[in-house]
Scaffold this motif. Structure first.
Motif, PDB file in Angstrom:
ATOM      1  N   SER A 219       0.824  -1.208   0.000  1.00  0.00           N
ATOM      2  CA  SER A 219       0.000   0.000   0.000  1.00  0.00           C
ATOM      3  C   SER A 219       0.860   1.260   0.000  1.00  0.00           C
ATOM      4  CB  SER A 219      -0.935  -0.009   1.210  1.00  0.00           C
ATOM      5  OG  SER A 219      -0.215  -0.295   2.393  1.00  0.00           O
TER       6      SER A 219
ATOM      7  N   VAL B 159       0.822   4.777  -2.481  1.00  0.00           N
ATOM      8  CA  VAL B 159       0.822   6.158  -1.982  1.00  0.00           C
ATOM      9  C   VAL B 159       2.012   6.922  -2.550  1.00  0.00           C
ATOM     10  CG1 VAL B 159       1.046   7.600   0.083  1.00  0.00           C
ATOM     11  CG2 VAL B 159      -0.451   5.604   0.109  1.00  0.00           C
TER      12      VAL B 159
ATOM     13  N   ARG C 150       4.425   9.104   6.199  1.00  0.00           N
ATOM     14  CA  ARG C 150       3.651   9.470   5.023  1.00  0.00           C
ATOM     15  C   ARG C 150       4.059  10.837   4.498  1.00  0.00           C
ATOM     16  NH1 ARG C 150      -1.012  12.501   4.729  1.00  0.00           N
ATOM     17  NH2 ARG C 150      -1.265  12.430   6.963  1.00  0.00           N
TER      18      ARG C 150
ATOM     19  N   LEU D 202      -4.785   7.182   1.689  1.00  0.00           N
ATOM     20  CA  LEU D 202      -4.874   7.780   0.366  1.00  0.00           C
ATOM     21  C   LEU D 202      -5.726   9.044   0.399  1.00  0.00           C
ATOM     22  CD1 LEU D 202      -4.071   7.473  -2.588  1.00  0.00           C
ATOM     23  CD2 LEU D 202      -6.080   6.029  -2.930  1.00  0.00           C
TER      24      LEU D 202
ATOM     25  N   SER E   9      -4.392  13.592  -0.071  1.00  0.00           N
ATOM     26  CA  SER E   9      -4.944  14.228  -1.276  1.00  0.00           C
ATOM     27  C   SER E   9      -5.637  15.530  -0.875  1.00  0.00           C
ATOM     28  CB  SER E   9      -5.936  13.284  -1.974  1.00  0.00           C
ATOM     29  OG  SER E   9      -5.349  12.032  -2.248  1.00  0.00           O
TER      30      SER E   9
END
Length: 278
Positions: free
Chosen positions: A103, A107, A137, A167, A171
């Motif tokens: 995952s 990203v 992240r 996700l 964004s």
């Protein structure tokens, strides 16, 4: 789609001025002299067999691609990452290499596609091997993403759920969110640890429209709605479509779910939650 595949002439690869190409249910043989389609902006492929080349070679030799839709075949994430002009991507995750894809890599893909505005991922029969918990992240991995569609998210799969939250959270320019849920009756949805979820700050100043399909009222779905309401100051509407009218156990169950949603804090004073019971 139910007839024998058509074998295309190699002449299609000599159309160097081609800007849009849709191929379904066919086989393709590229000539040795094929150097790419430099002007191709849109490529839509489904049930296509490349006899002497790979899908990766086709797309990497089309550097101007802005829209890519693939429904069958095999594709590598590294090849997609080379399409720096890409604005729209439609991709079933099972087409990727299951052994190598986590995952976090999805990203990170956003940092390679700075112009991506629309992303549509299909999770049907797919489960990530890697977990995002504990990873660092990039806050705005998808800096230009405006529309996000996630098909067939399995709410009984923790890694897929964490990926969905991650996700959304990276964004910042997201305006439209559409999620279709898949429920595994044999595996009850696990409760996501609140500490893990609370570490992901959505921060969605431009999110306006949300649609949740096949909703069953699980705690994980409720938690997603709670965070969207709390972190979206421009939110206008969340449309909820239950998987059936029976999942809430009658009027009392519906009232319980509706009451719970009404109590959630809303960053937007104009936000509405519509549940289509029928």
């Amino acid at each position: 789609m139910h007839v024998p595949p058509l074998k295309l002439s190699t002449h299609i690869f000599s159309c160097v001025e081609l800007e849009s190409l849709t191929l379904h249910n066919c086989s393709v043989y590229s000539p040795p002299t094929f150097c790419g389609l430099p002007n191709l902006l849109r490529l839509d492929l489904g049930k296509v067999v490349f006899e002497n080349t790979s899908l990766g070679e086709i797309i990497t030799r089309s550097p101007s691609l802005e829209i890519l839709s693939v429904s069958q075949g095999e594709i590598k994430l590294v090849d997609i990452a080379k399409l720096i002009n890409l604005k729209e991507l439609f991709l079933p995750l099972h087409l990727l290499d299951h052994r190598a894809i986590t995952s976090s890599l999805i990203v990170d893909l956003g940092t390679c596609l700075p112009n991506l505005q629309l992303l549509s991922l299909d999770f049907l029969d797919y489960q990530f091997l890697g977990d995002l918990v504990g990873t660092v992240r990039v806050p705005s991995s998808f800096p230009c993403l405006e529309s996000l569609t996630l098909y067939q998210i399995d709410f009984s799969c923790k890694t897929n759920l964490m990926f969905a939250f991650e996700l959304i959270g990276c964004s910042p320019k997201l305006q439209t969110l559409w999620i279709s849920a898949k429920h595994n009756d044999a595996v009850p949805p696990p409760a996501i640890f609140l500490s893990e979820i609370n570490s992901i700050q959505f921060g969605l100043p431009q999110l306006r429209n949300v649609a949740l399909l096949s909703f069953q009222g699980s705690e994980n779905e409720i938690l997603l709605i709670k965070k969207l309401l709390a972190d979206s100051p421009s939110l206008k509407i969340i449309d909820i479509y239950p998987v059936s009218s029976e999942v809430f156990n009658g009027d009392s169950g519906r009232l319980m779910v509706a009451t719970k949603l009404l109590k959630f804090h809303r960053a937007s004073t104009n936000a509405e939650v519509d549940i289509y019971w029928s």
